[in-house]
Each structure stands twice: as C-alpha cells, then as structure tokens.
Design a protein around this motif. Sequence first.
Motif, PDB file in Angstrom:
ATOM      1  N   ASP A  12       0.810  -1.215   0.000  1.00 19.70           N
ATOM      2  CA  ASP A  12       0.000   0.000   0.000  1.00 19.70           C
ATOM      3  C   ASP A  12       0.844   1.267   0.000  1.00 19.70           C
ATOM      4  OD1 ASP A  12      -2.477  -1.329   0.049  1.00 19.70           O
ATOM      5  OD2 ASP A  12      -2.398  -1.523   2.235  1.00 19.70           O
ATOM      6  N   VAL A  13       2.158   1.123   0.103  1.00 17.07           N
ATOM      7  CA  VAL A  13       3.051   2.277   0.175  1.00 17.07           C
ATOM      8  C   VAL A  13       3.159   2.946  -1.189  1.00 17.07           C
ATOM      9  CG1 VAL A  13       5.443   2.976   0.595  1.00 17.07           C
ATOM     10  CG2 VAL A  13       4.365   1.291   2.082  1.00 17.07           C
ATOM     11  N   ASP A  14       3.184   4.262  -1.178  1.00 19.62           N
ATOM     12  CA  ASP A  14       3.392   5.033  -2.401  1.00 19.62           C
ATOM     13  C   ASP A  14       4.884   5.179  -2.658  1.00 19.62           C
ATOM     14  OD1 ASP A  14       0.668   5.517  -2.843  1.00 19.62           O
ATOM     15  OD2 ASP A  14       0.694   7.277  -1.529  1.00 19.62           O
ATOM     16  N   ILE A  15       5.300   4.817  -3.871  1.00 23.06           N
ATOM     17  CA  ILE A  15       6.700   4.968  -4.283  1.00 23.06           C
ATOM     18  C   ILE A  15       6.701   5.166  -5.794  1.00 23.06           C
ATOM     19  CG2 ILE A  15       7.085   2.482  -4.558  1.00 23.06           C
ATOM     20  CD1 ILE A  15       9.949   2.973  -3.365  1.00 23.06           C
ATOM     21  N   ALA A  16       7.642   5.944  -6.272  1.00 28.02           N
ATOM     22  CA  ALA A  16       7.723   6.203  -7.705  1.00 28.02           C
ATOM     23  C   ALA A  16       8.512   5.102  -8.410  1.00 28.02           C
ATOM     24  CB  ALA A  16       8.385   7.558  -7.956  1.00 28.02           C
ATOM     25  N   ALA A  17       8.230   4.938  -9.684  1.00 26.09           N
ATOM     26  CA  ALA A  17       8.986   4.019 -10.522  1.00 26.09           C
ATOM     27  C   ALA A  17      10.313   4.674 -10.906  1.00 26.09           C
ATOM     28  CB  ALA A  17       8.186   3.670 -11.774  1.00 26.09           C
ATOM     29  N   LEU A  18      11.285   3.872 -11.277  1.00 29.45           N
ATOM     30  CA  LEU A  18      12.604   4.387 -11.634  1.00 29.45           C
ATOM     31  C   LEU A  18      12.525   5.404 -12.769  1.00 29.45           C
ATOM     32  CD1 LEU A  18      15.672   4.215 -11.143  1.00 29.45           C
ATOM     33  CD2 LEU A  18      15.743   2.386 -12.860  1.00 29.45           C
ATOM     34  N   GLN A  19      11.693   5.148 -13.743  1.00 29.28           N
ATOM     35  CA  GLN A  19      11.600   6.044 -14.894  1.00 29.28           C
ATOM     36  C   GLN A  19      10.516   7.109 -14.736  1.00 29.28           C
ATOM     37  OE1 GLN A  19      13.795   6.139 -17.175  1.00 29.28           O
ATOM     38  NE2 GLN A  19      14.850   4.204 -16.923  1.00 29.28           N
TER      39      GLN A  19
END
Length: 168
Positions: A12-19
Amino acid sequence: MTTDTTGNSVLDVDIAALQGGAADLGQYKGKAVLIVNVASKCGLTPQYAGLERLQERYATQGFTVLGVPCNQFMGQEPGSSEEIAEFCSATYGVTFPMTEKVEVNGDDRHALYERLTGFADAEGHTGDIRWNFEKFLIGRDGEVVARFSPQTEPESAEIVATVEAQLA
C-alpha cells in the motif's frame, strides 16, 4: 521522514517508478514479491543476474522481483535514474521493475522500508538494512514472510524454497 497513510500492507506504500510516475505496488497484490535494495557499484552487484533468473523462472507463476536502488552504502548507487536503468539493462538484462532511488535507513528512510525493517531474518536481525542487496519476500497476502541477508544469493536453496512455498 517519509510517511504513508494509504494502508497497512507493504504493497500500500506510495513509491515512484525508476523512470518516473507511480510504481503502483498494489498491482502486486496476490503475487509473491522479492524486494531488494540494489546498487550498481557494489561487490554484490552480480546478484542482479540471479535476481533476473528468478524473475524469468517464476514470473508466470505470480512472482516478481522489485529492485529498489539506494545510494546509502559507500555511495555505490550514484547514478541518475536513466544511468541505473541503462546499467541494469545493458549489463544484466534486467526486466524486473525498479523503483526510484530511496533511503532505506535513517531519518529519511522511505515508508516502504519503515514497514520492512521490523521483520526479522533467520538470525533474528531486525532494524536497519545492513548493506546493498538485503532481500524481503512479500507473500501473496501482502505480508512480509522472510528477510534474507545481503550475502544470501538470490538463487540459494533458502530463497528458492521460500519463493516456491508462496507460489504453491
């Protein structure tokens, strides 16, 4: 400190993708996920090859590796998102998803690692990530089921058996 209020599961954690854009960890609910803090200039970097083989072997069975770049250990992941992606693709043929570069320890520890670090490995270690390539296996229910030391090879009998148990 990064905070998260979207739910209780690691997924459920928000995290951005590498790109760029959201990595959307929620898409992995119902799958087994091996989360690994990675680095391109570490003595353990060759583990990318074993991680990719795990990805290839089990992806069709509801499994994925998720690489999480981190530069907190002797500056061993200094590159930009583009440089990290190019290195992983060109050097190890990495196809598994990668997140943005984050901090896994300290006051700015990402919310993902806030949730992961409370889980003990087989030796009873909890808390701070010890080095690059520490691994956490998330079960199909979104809960942490195992933690493996950085030195544990991705294709070790221990990891393979634990992954296969989640896929059974």
